[in-house]
Scaffold this active site. Structure first.
Site, PDB file in Angstrom:
ATOM      1  CB  THR A 157     -65.096 -83.112  -0.136  1.00  0.00           C
ATOM      2  OG1 THR A 157     -65.452 -82.569  -1.362  1.00  0.00           O
ATOM      3  CG2 THR A 157     -64.725 -84.803  -0.563  1.00  0.00           C
ATOM      4  CG  ASP A 158     -69.031 -78.765   0.753  1.00  0.00           C
ATOM      5  OD1 ASP A 158     -69.555 -79.554   1.076  1.00  0.00           O
ATOM      6  OD2 ASP A 158     -69.706 -77.644   0.122  1.00  0.00           O
ATOM      7  CB  SER A 182     -90.499 -64.596  -7.358  1.00  0.00           C
ATOM      8  OG  SER A 182     -90.162 -65.644  -8.110  1.00  0.00           O
ATOM      9  N   GLY A 186     -84.146 -76.838  -8.571  1.00  0.00           N
ATOM     10  CA  GLY A 186     -84.170 -78.174  -8.126  1.00  0.00           C
ATOM     11  C   GLY A 186     -83.322 -79.082  -9.082  1.00  0.00           C
ATOM     12  N   GLY A 229     -79.961 -79.275  -8.933  1.00  0.00           N
ATOM     13  CA  GLY A 229     -78.887 -79.362  -8.423  1.00  0.00           C
ATOM     14  C   GLY A 229     -77.591 -78.443  -9.110  1.00  0.00           C
ATOM     15  CG  LEU A 230     -77.857 -77.112 -12.502  1.00  0.00           C
ATOM     16  CD1 LEU A 230     -78.271 -76.637 -14.031  1.00  0.00           C
ATOM     17  CD2 LEU A 230     -76.497 -77.980 -12.697  1.00  0.00           C
ATOM     18  CB  SER A 257     -81.375 -72.038  -8.564  1.00  0.00           C
ATOM     19  OG  SER A 257     -82.008 -72.823  -7.730  1.00  0.00           O
ATOM     20  CD  GLU A 293     -79.181 -73.233   0.727  1.00  0.00           C
ATOM     21  OE1 GLU A 293     -79.126 -72.449  -0.018  1.00  0.00           O
ATOM     22  OE2 GLU A 293     -79.779 -74.245   0.650  1.00  0.00           O
ATOM     23  CG  ASP A 318     -73.614 -75.511  -3.924  1.00  0.00           C
ATOM     24  OD1 ASP A 318     -72.506 -76.239  -4.112  1.00  0.00           O
ATOM     25  OD2 ASP A 318     -74.588 -75.861  -3.075  1.00  0.00           O
TER      26      ASP A 318
HETATM   27  C1  GLA Z   1     -74.742 -79.426  -1.963  1.00  0.00           C
HETATM   28  C2  GLA Z   1     -74.214 -78.496  -0.991  1.00  0.00           C
HETATM   29  C3  GLA Z   1     -72.708 -78.309  -0.914  1.00  0.00           C
HETATM   30  C4  GLA Z   1     -71.936 -79.649  -1.087  1.00  0.00           C
HETATM   31  C5  GLA Z   1     -72.573 -80.513  -2.156  1.00  0.00           C
HETATM   32  C6  GLA Z   1     -72.202 -82.005  -1.920  1.00  0.00           C
HETATM   33  O1  GLA Z   1     -74.800 -78.677  -3.286  1.00  0.00           O
HETATM   34  O2  GLA Z   1     -74.897 -77.146  -0.855  1.00  0.00           O
HETATM   35  O3  GLA Z   1     -72.096 -77.445  -0.074  1.00  0.00           O
HETATM   36  O4  GLA Z   1     -72.000 -80.206   0.092  1.00  0.00           O
HETATM   37  O5  GLA Z   1     -74.038 -80.513  -1.829  1.00  0.00           O
HETATM   38  O6  GLA Z   1     -70.905 -81.908  -2.493  1.00  0.00           O
END
Ligand code: GLA
Length: 383
Positions: free
Chosen positions: A34-35, A66, A119, A121-122, A124, A157, A169
């Site tokens: 939605t963002d 790193s 990887g 989905g948090l 990083s 990004e 994020d």
């Molecule tokens: C990723 C993107 C966010 C957002 C989500 C889905 O994390 O970086 O901007 O769009 O997917 O909600």
């Protein structure tokens, strides 16, 4: 992570005194995809973070190291380009954006470590970008407003990592607050904090340990499909500029006849924006079961309509659905792998992990990782 250890490692590598910065990963309770459509999101920063140590150099060079990759990456502020080391691009992209906006940077030494699983989905990568923006700001006394740290990180990004991401994020990493969810309106960029009172329940993340190759390109495709839908609606409603301004009847009239798939994708987003508003009420009223039900609905939509789930994520959500001690669950973030987020009764967590781990291993031959996360504060100096 321990500040003294970080300092010692940095001194060993660069023989200099560093400034230390911490920037957290994030979860998102509800409001997915939605963002970038001008809608709402409800993320929170977590107690897993990226740590950066940084010092000035006498010359114009950028020396990055790193910890995860055990690798140096050397370049110069005078000619910033993408590196062959993908991990370095999240850092160089931010330096590039700062320079682009007229901030003056000198050479610097930079060490990066962290405990945000990669990887998963948090976010990083957002945490790396925000840590970098804040660290460079502190090192060169740039006075970058906090909001701009998030925006610069997002832009990095898009330019250096190639994902046309929204702001969620990076915003969560910078503005997170312990024990609070952030309700962010991505159109006005206004936000409020909603206390995360979970009363005997906890947020449990289950990591599929997969990240399907499709993820980044599919993300960009979804975004383009949403923009296409908006373009068709705006031919009839000139004031419409994002899906936030659109309702289902507009999509029925002006998108469905043109492209069924674009219609389905846009409908998901419009419904998800509405769902978040109800979810915020449920959370404020302490109706955790109501919130949980909406999370299950979101998953259904992400899987069947938006088509960004995968069999591993679906399996984990289906497995917890019948359990009365799991109030809600769904895939989280961009999709095609990473974690599910679950609201689980505290005393049942250990048993649930044990049971699901063996089922998951049997089904996919993969290890299931799990994290009971706490919310935490956003980007700051680390001492
Ligand atoms: C990723 C993107 C966010 C957002 C989500 C889905 O994390 O970086 O901007 O769009 O997917 O909600």
């Amino acid at each position: 992570m321990n500040a003294q250890d970080l300092k010692t490692t940095f001194q060993r590598l660069f023989n200099a005194e560093p400034i230390l910065v911490r920037s957290p990963g994030r979860i998102n309770i509800i409001g997915e995809h939605t963002d970038y459509n001008g809608g709402f999101v409800m993320p929170a920063a977590i107690d897993k973070a990226i740590y950066v140590a940084i010092s000035k150099r006498e010359d114009d060079e950028i020396h990055l190291f790193s910890e995860s990759y055990q690798q140096f990456d050397i370049s110069s502020v005078k000619s910033l380009n993408k590196s062959e080391n993908s991990w370095a691009n999240y850092i160089l992209g931010v330096a590039d954006q700062l320079i682009e906006r007229g901030y003056r940077l000198g050479g610097f030494n930079f060490y990066i470590d962290g405990d945000v699983p990669l990887g998963a989905g948090l976010s990083s990568s957002a945490a790396v970008e925000c840590a970098t923006g804040f660290a460079l700001d502190q090192l060169f006394s740039l006075n970058v407003p906090k909001m701009d740290v998030a925006l610069i990180a997002q832009k990095a990004e898009q330019t250096f990592a190639g994902v046309n991401c929204g702001i969620m994020d990076q915003f969560a990493s910078v503005f997170g607050k312990k024990d609070q969810a952030i309700m962010l309106d991505c159109r006005s960029m206004k936000h409020i904090y909603i206390p995360l009172k979970l009363d005997g329940y906890k947020l449990l993340l289950l990591n599929t340990n997969v990240k399907h190759a499709l993820a980044d390109s599919a993300y960009n495709t979804r975004r383009a499909q949403c923009e296409q839908g908006v373009a068709w609606v705006s031919e009839h409603y000139p004031n419409v500029s994002t899906l936030r301004d659109v309702d289902l009847s507009m999509l029925e009239a002006h998108v469905k006849p043109k492209d069924e798939e674009v219609f389905t994708k846009c409908s998901f987003v419009v419904k998800e924006i509405g769902r978040l508003l109800t979810a915020a009420e449920q959370l404020e009223n302490g109706n955790l079961q109501g919130l949980g039900n909406l999370m299950f609905e979101t998953h259904e939509g992400l899987s069947k309509d938006y088509e960004v789930s995968c069999k591993e994520l679906d399996f984990l959500v289906e497995a917890v659905k019948p359990l009365d001690y799991v109030l809600g669950a769904r895939m989280m973030g961009g999709g095609f792998g990473g974690c599910t987020i679950n609201i689980v009764k505290e005393e049942k967590i250990a048993d649930l992990i044990e049971e699901l781990s063996s089922k998951y291993l049997l089904q996919f031959g993969l290890k299931l990782d799990s994290y009971t996360v706490q919310t935490d504060n956003g980007t700051s100096l680390f001492n």
